[in-house]
Scaffold this motif. Structure first.
Motif, PDB file in Angstrom:
ATOM      1  N   ILE A 160       0.834  -1.205   0.000  1.00 47.24           N
ATOM      2  CA  ILE A 160       0.000   0.000   0.000  1.00 47.24           C
ATOM      3  C   ILE A 160       0.867   1.252   0.000  1.00 47.24           C
ATOM      4  O   ILE A 160       0.651   2.193  -0.775  1.00 47.24           O
ATOM      5  N   ARG A 161       1.870   1.272   0.865  1.00 47.41           N
ATOM      6  CA  ARG A 161       2.707   2.464   0.996  1.00 47.41           C
ATOM      7  C   ARG A 161       3.575   2.669  -0.251  1.00 47.41           C
ATOM      8  O   ARG A 161       3.731   3.780  -0.747  1.00 47.41           O
ATOM      9  N   SER A 162       4.135   1.581  -0.773  1.00 49.91           N
ATOM     10  CA  SER A 162       4.996   1.676  -1.944  1.00 49.91           C
ATOM     11  C   SER A 162       4.200   2.143  -3.163  1.00 49.91           C
ATOM     12  O   SER A 162       4.648   3.013  -3.924  1.00 49.91           O
ATOM     13  N   PHE A 163       2.995   1.584  -3.352  1.00 51.42           N
ATOM     14  CA  PHE A 163       2.181   1.947  -4.508  1.00 51.42           C
ATOM     15  C   PHE A 163       1.730   3.407  -4.420  1.00 51.42           C
ATOM     16  O   PHE A 163       1.699   4.118  -5.430  1.00 51.42           O
ATOM     17  N   ASN A 172       0.657  12.033  -9.427  1.00 50.09           N
ATOM     18  CA  ASN A 172      -0.707  11.827  -8.923  1.00 50.09           C
ATOM     19  C   ASN A 172      -0.740  11.916  -7.394  1.00 50.09           C
ATOM     20  O   ASN A 172      -1.186  10.999  -6.707  1.00 50.09           O
ATOM     21  N   VAL A 173      -0.260  13.047  -6.862  1.00 47.71           N
ATOM     22  CA  VAL A 173      -0.163  13.186  -5.398  1.00 47.71           C
ATOM     23  C   VAL A 173      -1.552  13.186  -4.771  1.00 47.71           C
ATOM     24  O   VAL A 173      -1.777  12.548  -3.740  1.00 47.71           O
ATOM     25  N   SER A 174      -2.493  13.884  -5.390  1.00 49.31           N
ATOM     26  CA  SER A 174      -3.847  13.937  -4.820  1.00 49.31           C
ATOM     27  C   SER A 174      -4.486  12.556  -4.793  1.00 49.31           C
ATOM     28  O   SER A 174      -5.192  12.206  -3.843  1.00 49.31           O
ATOM     29  N   GLU A 175      -4.237  11.758  -5.844  1.00 55.05           N
ATOM     30  CA  GLU A 175      -4.756  10.389  -5.876  1.00 55.05           C
ATOM     31  C   GLU A 175      -4.106   9.539  -4.789  1.00 55.05           C
ATOM     32  O   GLU A 175      -4.765   8.724  -4.136  1.00 55.05           O
ATOM     33  N   ARG A 178      -5.757  10.382  -1.482  1.00 58.66           N
ATOM     34  CA  ARG A 178      -7.063   9.719  -1.362  1.00 58.66           C
ATOM     35  C   ARG A 178      -6.892   8.237  -1.052  1.00 58.66           C
ATOM     36  O   ARG A 178      -7.634   7.668  -0.238  1.00 58.66           O
ATOM     37  N   TYR A 179      -5.932   7.624  -1.691  1.00 55.46           N
ATOM     38  CA  TYR A 179      -5.671   6.187  -1.512  1.00 55.46           C
ATOM     39  C   TYR A 179      -5.248   5.881  -0.074  1.00 55.46           C
ATOM     40  O   TYR A 179      -5.791   4.980   0.573  1.00 55.46           O
ATOM     41  N   ILE A 180      -4.307   6.653   0.447  1.00 51.56           N
ATOM     42  CA  ILE A 180      -3.819   6.425   1.806  1.00 51.56           C
ATOM     43  C   ILE A 180      -4.911   6.762   2.830  1.00 51.56           C
ATOM     44  O   ILE A 180      -5.086   6.046   3.831  1.00 51.56           O
TER      45      ILE A 180
END
Length: 286
Positions: A160-163, A172-175, A178-180
């Protein structure tokens, strides 16, 4: 001693075991290879990368001598590759991780949960070599396994962290944020009060720093620091870096005395520099 995080005692007894097994079985028995492989994995965990490589090379020689190519062998190849990833020697990392993955597929078949660590490290090494499409391919393979299999928390944490940071590096910092945030919400919903919440909180702070959203960065880094202040030995590195990032925010806001206090807190950890493998400061941070 492993469960208690006592690495020195763990290493002491592993070396004792190796010495006893040598006397009983000789230098080239597969048990000796397993002892070297486990010892190398310990040095990898302690960030003693060159020592890890030297130790694991001995295990590799003995496994090859005995034509032992089972799961211990594939795990060893992966650990050697992972060590090269940590050293930034990504071409070498690819060679060993690919060898391990091919052997693993020969044992388990094409799609198996045990391929996951190989996919994660291949994704990371491919990215650093510049093969972005290959990196994305291996991340997707890993995420496909995560969607259908129950994977161990340590591997899932790393994936999760690596992806997320792979996405951030693609702009895609904003994405990634949202993911984290989504993963952090899930972790709280299942009362997953382990290191994963701590690391995700810290990562959100880092990502907000990257997006120049210093207000949110401050919120999450302060939360991370609070989580880490009573955390175990292995997490002191992240606590130290949380203080450093908070100090950067304070400096930008003109709160210089506060920045100095945070830097001073972080410097308390530099006393571990020589003896604590979990404290990882590069020269500029130091």
């Amino acid at each position: 001693h492993h469960a208690k995080g006592n690495m020195r005692k763990k290493e002491y007894y592993m070396l004792k075991s190796l010495d006893i097994n040598k006397k009983v079985y000789g230098e080239n028995h597969r048990y000796i290879a397993t002892d070297y492989a486990n010892l190398g994995a310990l040095y990898l965990e302690k960030s003693l990368f060159r020592q890890a490589l030297d130790t694991m090379a001995k295990a590799l020689d003995i496994y090859t001598f005995n034509k032992e190519y089972g799961t211990h062998y594939t795990d060893l190849l992966h650990n050697i590759g992972n060590t090269y990833v940590n050293l930034g020697e990504y071409e070498k990392a690819n060679i060993f991780i690919n060898r391990g993955l091919c052997k693993n597929k020969g044992i388990y078949g094409e799609d198996h949960i045990d391929h996951l660590p190989f996919y994660i490290d291949l994704a990371e090494s491919m990215y650093h070599i510049g093969f972005i499409d290959s990196s994305r391919y291996y991340y997707n393979k890993a995420l496909e396994l995560d969607a259908v299999e129950k994977i161990n928390p340590k591997d899932r944490n790393k994936l999760i962290r690596s992806f997320a940071f792979f996405q951030a590096k693609q702009g895609n910092v904003s994405e990634s944020i949202r993911y984290i945030r989504s993963e952090l919400t899930k972790a709280y919903q299942i009362s997953d009060r382990n290191n994963f919440i701590n690391f995700l909180t810290y990562d959100l702070g880092r990502l907000y720093m990257q997006s120049k959203d210093f207000a949110n960065a401050k919120v999450y880094l302060e939360k991370a620091a609070t989580l880490y202040e009573n955390a175990d030995y292995l997490e002191k590195n992240a606590l130290m870096k949380s203080y450093l990032l908070l100090a950067q925010i304070a400096q930008q806001e003109g709160r210089f005395q506060n920045a100095i206090a945070l830097i001073d807190k972080s410097l308390n950890f530099t006393r571990y520099k020589k003896n604590d493998p979990y404290i990882d400061l590069n020269d500029s941070q130091y």
